[in-house]
Design a protein around this motif. Structure first.
Motif, PDB file in Angstrom:
ATOM      1  N   ALA A   1     -37.211 -31.064 -22.541  1.00 28.59           N
ATOM      2  CA  ALA A   1     -36.242 -32.177 -22.961  1.00 28.59           C
ATOM      3  C   ALA A   1     -35.847 -32.242 -24.197  1.00 28.59           C
ATOM      4  CB  ALA A   1     -37.082 -33.451 -22.564  1.00 28.59           C
ATOM      5  N   ILE A   2     -36.835 -31.994 -25.172  1.00 28.12           N
ATOM      6  CA  ILE A   2     -36.461 -31.883 -26.633  1.00 28.12           C
ATOM      7  C   ILE A   2     -35.055 -31.016 -27.001  1.00 28.12           C
ATOM      8  CG2 ILE A   2     -37.123 -31.587 -28.741  1.00 28.12           C
ATOM      9  CD1 ILE A   2     -40.176 -32.305 -28.063  1.00 28.12           C
ATOM     10  N   LYS A   3     -35.455 -29.656 -26.577  1.00 26.69           N
ATOM     11  CA  LYS A   3     -33.997 -28.916 -26.537  1.00 26.69           C
ATOM     12  C   LYS A   3     -32.922 -29.447 -26.223  1.00 26.69           C
ATOM     13  CE  LYS A   3     -32.336 -24.127 -25.951  1.00 26.69           C
ATOM     14  NZ  LYS A   3     -30.985 -24.964 -26.058  1.00 26.69           N
ATOM     15  N   ARG A   4     -32.943 -30.038 -25.011  1.00 25.43           N
ATOM     16  CA  ARG A   4     -31.649 -30.312 -24.421  1.00 25.43           C
ATOM     17  C   ARG A   4     -31.205 -31.720 -25.286  1.00 25.43           C
ATOM     18  NH1 ARG A   4     -32.263 -31.232 -18.375  1.00 25.43           N
ATOM     19  NH2 ARG A   4     -29.853 -31.318 -18.356  1.00 25.43           N
ATOM     20  N   CYS A   5     -32.219 -32.378 -25.618  1.00 23.95           N
ATOM     21  CA  CYS A   5     -31.637 -33.592 -26.718  1.00 23.95           C
ATOM     22  C   CYS A   5     -31.071 -33.007 -27.833  1.00 23.95           C
ATOM     23  CB  CYS A   5     -32.639 -34.419 -26.897  1.00 23.95           C
ATOM     24  SG  CYS A   5     -33.240 -35.328 -25.559  1.00 23.95           S
ATOM     25  N   ARG A   6     -31.588 -32.123 -28.325  1.00 28.79           N
ATOM     26  CA  ARG A   6     -30.811 -31.464 -29.322  1.00 28.79           C
ATOM     27  C   ARG A   6     -29.456 -30.909 -29.245  1.00 28.79           C
ATOM     28  NH1 ARG A   6     -36.388 -28.985 -31.749  1.00 28.79           N
ATOM     29  NH2 ARG A   6     -37.283 -30.707 -32.824  1.00 28.79           N
ATOM     30  N   ASP A   7     -29.527 -30.215 -28.128  1.00 32.20           N
ATOM     31  CA  ASP A   7     -28.237 -29.745 -27.836  1.00 32.20           C
ATOM     32  C   ASP A   7     -27.135 -30.825 -27.695  1.00 32.20           C
ATOM     33  OD1 ASP A   7     -29.213 -27.258 -27.557  1.00 32.20           O
ATOM     34  OD2 ASP A   7     -29.379 -27.522 -25.301  1.00 32.20           O
ATOM     35  N   VAL A   8     -27.432 -31.943 -27.131  1.00 32.27           N
ATOM     36  CA  VAL A   8     -26.592 -33.231 -26.929  1.00 32.27           C
ATOM     37  C   VAL A   8     -26.176 -33.535 -28.428  1.00 32.27           C
ATOM     38  CG1 VAL A   8     -26.468 -35.649 -26.301  1.00 32.27           C
ATOM     39  CG2 VAL A   8     -27.352 -34.098 -24.896  1.00 32.27           C
ATOM     40  N   GLN A   9     -27.354 -33.693 -29.487  1.00 33.45           N
ATOM     41  CA  GLN A   9     -27.051 -34.133 -30.827  1.00 33.45           C
ATOM     42  C   GLN A   9     -25.923 -33.198 -31.417  1.00 33.45           C
ATOM     43  OE1 GLN A   9     -31.191 -34.724 -32.242  1.00 33.45           O
ATOM     44  NE2 GLN A   9     -30.018 -36.370 -33.001  1.00 33.45           N
ATOM     45  N   LYS A  10     -26.216 -31.738 -31.163  1.00 35.37           N
ATOM     46  CA  LYS A  10     -25.288 -30.693 -31.918  1.00 35.37           C
ATOM     47  C   LYS A  10     -23.787 -30.905 -31.388  1.00 35.37           C
ATOM     48  CE  LYS A  10     -24.914 -25.878 -32.679  1.00 35.37           C
ATOM     49  NZ  LYS A  10     -25.444 -24.542 -32.180  1.00 35.37           N
ATOM     50  N   LEU A  11     -23.685 -31.167 -29.943  1.00 33.92           N
ATOM     51  CA  LEU A  11     -22.371 -31.231 -29.670  1.00 33.92           C
ATOM     52  C   LEU A  11     -21.940 -32.508 -30.123  1.00 33.92           C
ATOM     53  CD1 LEU A  11     -23.014 -30.477 -25.782  1.00 33.92           C
ATOM     54  CD2 LEU A  11     -21.274 -29.485 -27.141  1.00 33.92           C
ATOM     55  N   ALA A  12     -22.495 -33.768 -30.267  1.00 28.43           N
ATOM     56  CA  ALA A  12     -22.091 -34.956 -30.870  1.00 28.43           C
ATOM     57  C   ALA A  12     -21.735 -34.629 -32.159  1.00 28.43           C
ATOM     58  CB  ALA A  12     -23.142 -35.989 -30.385  1.00 28.43           C
ATOM     59  N   LYS A  13     -22.437 -34.001 -32.878  1.00 29.71           N
ATOM     60  CA  LYS A  13     -21.981 -33.876 -34.241  1.00 29.71           C
ATOM     61  C   LYS A  13     -20.816 -32.915 -34.452  1.00 29.71           C
ATOM     62  CE  LYS A  13     -26.674 -34.003 -36.266  1.00 29.71           C
ATOM     63  NZ  LYS A  13     -26.644 -35.268 -37.167  1.00 29.71           N
ATOM     64  N   HIS A  14     -20.624 -32.041 -33.496  1.00 28.57           N
ATOM     65  CA  HIS A  14     -19.449 -31.090 -33.679  1.00 28.57           C
ATOM     66  C   HIS A  14     -18.337 -31.885 -33.170  1.00 28.57           C
ATOM     67  CE1 HIS A  14     -21.254 -27.258 -34.764  1.00 28.57           C
ATOM     68  NE2 HIS A  14     -21.932 -27.493 -33.708  1.00 28.57           N
ATOM     69  N   ALA A  15     -18.456 -32.897 -32.124  1.00 23.03           N
ATOM     70  CA  ALA A  15     -17.424 -33.861 -31.889  1.00 23.03           C
ATOM     71  C   ALA A  15     -16.914 -34.861 -33.128  1.00 23.03           C
ATOM     72  CB  ALA A  15     -17.651 -34.532 -30.705  1.00 23.03           C
ATOM     73  N   GLY A  61     -32.495 -40.529 -30.890  1.00 22.49           N
ATOM     74  CA  GLY A  61     -31.664 -39.980 -31.920  1.00 22.49           C
ATOM     75  C   GLY A  61     -30.354 -39.169 -31.138  1.00 22.49           C
ATOM     76  N   MET A  62     -30.581 -38.644 -29.941  1.00 26.39           N
ATOM     77  CA  MET A  62     -29.790 -38.048 -29.119  1.00 26.39           C
ATOM     78  C   MET A  62     -28.653 -39.222 -28.825  1.00 26.39           C
ATOM     79  SD  MET A  62     -29.894 -36.668 -25.165  1.00 26.39           S
ATOM     80  CE  MET A  62     -30.220 -38.381 -24.406  1.00 26.39           C
ATOM     81  N   LEU A  63     -29.136 -40.243 -28.231  1.00 24.29           N
ATOM     82  CA  LEU A  63     -27.900 -41.396 -27.874  1.00 24.29           C
ATOM     83  C   LEU A  63     -27.568 -41.942 -29.044  1.00 24.29           C
ATOM     84  CD1 LEU A  63     -30.133 -42.894 -24.953  1.00 24.29           C
ATOM     85  CD2 LEU A  63     -28.080 -41.328 -24.754  1.00 24.29           C
ATOM     86  N   GLU A  64     -28.096 -42.075 -30.110  1.00 30.21           N
ATOM     87  CA  GLU A  64     -27.389 -42.785 -31.396  1.00 30.21           C
ATOM     88  C   GLU A  64     -26.496 -41.698 -32.019  1.00 30.21           C
ATOM     89  OE1 GLU A  64     -29.223 -43.865 -35.660  1.00 30.21           O
ATOM     90  OE2 GLU A  64     -30.377 -44.641 -34.075  1.00 30.21           O
ATOM     91  N   GLU A  65     -26.509 -40.780 -31.874  1.00 36.43           N
ATOM     92  CA  GLU A  65     -25.585 -39.611 -32.405  1.00 36.43           C
ATOM     93  C   GLU A  65     -24.500 -39.440 -31.623  1.00 36.43           C
ATOM     94  OE1 GLU A  65     -24.162 -37.158 -35.374  1.00 36.43           O
ATOM     95  OE2 GLU A  65     -26.275 -37.959 -35.244  1.00 36.43           O
ATOM     96  N   PHE A  66     -24.763 -39.425 -30.077  1.00 35.66           N
ATOM     97  CA  PHE A  66     -23.609 -39.571 -29.234  1.00 35.66           C
ATOM     98  C   PHE A  66     -22.661 -40.529 -29.294  1.00 35.66           C
ATOM     99  CE2 PHE A  66     -21.669 -40.855 -25.353  1.00 35.66           C
ATOM    100  CZ  PHE A  66     -21.073 -39.726 -24.915  1.00 35.66           C
ATOM    101  N   ALA A  67     -23.559 -42.015 -29.426  1.00 35.31           N
ATOM    102  CA  ALA A  67     -22.967 -43.251 -29.715  1.00 35.31           C
ATOM    103  C   ALA A  67     -22.085 -43.258 -30.723  1.00 35.31           C
ATOM    104  CB  ALA A  67     -23.820 -44.431 -29.595  1.00 35.31           C
TER     105      ALA A  67
END
Length: 196
Positions: A1-15, A61-67
């Motif tokens: 789950a941690i790796k997938r959360c980091r994947d979301v954070q990375k995608l959100a940062k790139h966005a 952290g994942m949700l905050e970055e996405f938001a």
């Protein structure tokens, strides 16, 4: 789950980077992909043996970055229409994510830094209205954090960062007014590093 959360954070940062560079279509693709993965992660956590992981730092952290990325995109869209609007926690872009108040307020505080980058870019193009919109947004976020969310730990933690960003934005606004009055010609927009 941690790796997938980091994947979301990375995608959100790139966005967010795509939005800062004016590539809204690429940002939309990155946000859509990030949201699908985030929903998948949240579903796996809620169906898993330890649903309390939903409140773990890496998920928050994942949700905050996405938001933060969603908020920036909504703000830029509103600016394109001459408005200053910040998306609310119940907007469609957050559907299926069960975003908490803490995560939303954290993203809102981080939005001020991204708005500051936009202000520097707008100041370079001598766009006083764009800078004013950034200052107004930062001031509104600060006011909201002081009045609506003072009991949230995240508001206290990130409050100083918002105050600092607002002071910097006010400095950008002041310096723009000085340069505008000096009669110096504007530099071409897009030149330099965009204030980074």
């Amino acid at each position: 789950a941690i790796k997938r959360c980091r994947d979301v954070q990375k995608l959100a940062k790139h966005a967010i980077y795509s939005l800062q560079r004016g590539n809204a279509s690429r940002a939309a693709e990155q946000h859509a992909e990030a949201k699908l993965v985030a929903i998948s992660v949240l579903q796996a956590i809620s169906a898993g043996p330890d649903p309390a992981l939903r409140h773990a730092g890496f998920v928050k952290g994942m949700l905050e970055e996405f938001a933060e990325g969603v908020l920036l995109g909504a703000w830029l869209d509103a600016r394109a229409n001459g408005d200053v609007v910040v998306a609310t926690r119940d907007c469609d872009a957050f559907a299926g994510l069960d975003l908490s108040s803490t995560e939303y307020v954290g993203a809102l505080a981080d939005l001020v830094g991204e708005v500051g980058r936009q202000a520097v870019h707008r100041a370079t193009a001598r766009d006083g209205l764009g800078v004013e919109a950034a200052v107004a947004t930062a001031a509104a976020v600060q006011t909201a954090m002081l009045t609506l969310a003072p009991s949230l730990t995240i508001a206290r933690k990130k409050g100083e960062g918002v105050r600092t960003a607002l002071r910097k934005l006010e400095t950008v606004r002041y310096e723009l007014s000085l340069v505008s009055r000096s009669g110096r010609p504007a530099r071409a927009a897009g030149g330099g590093d965009g204030g980074r």
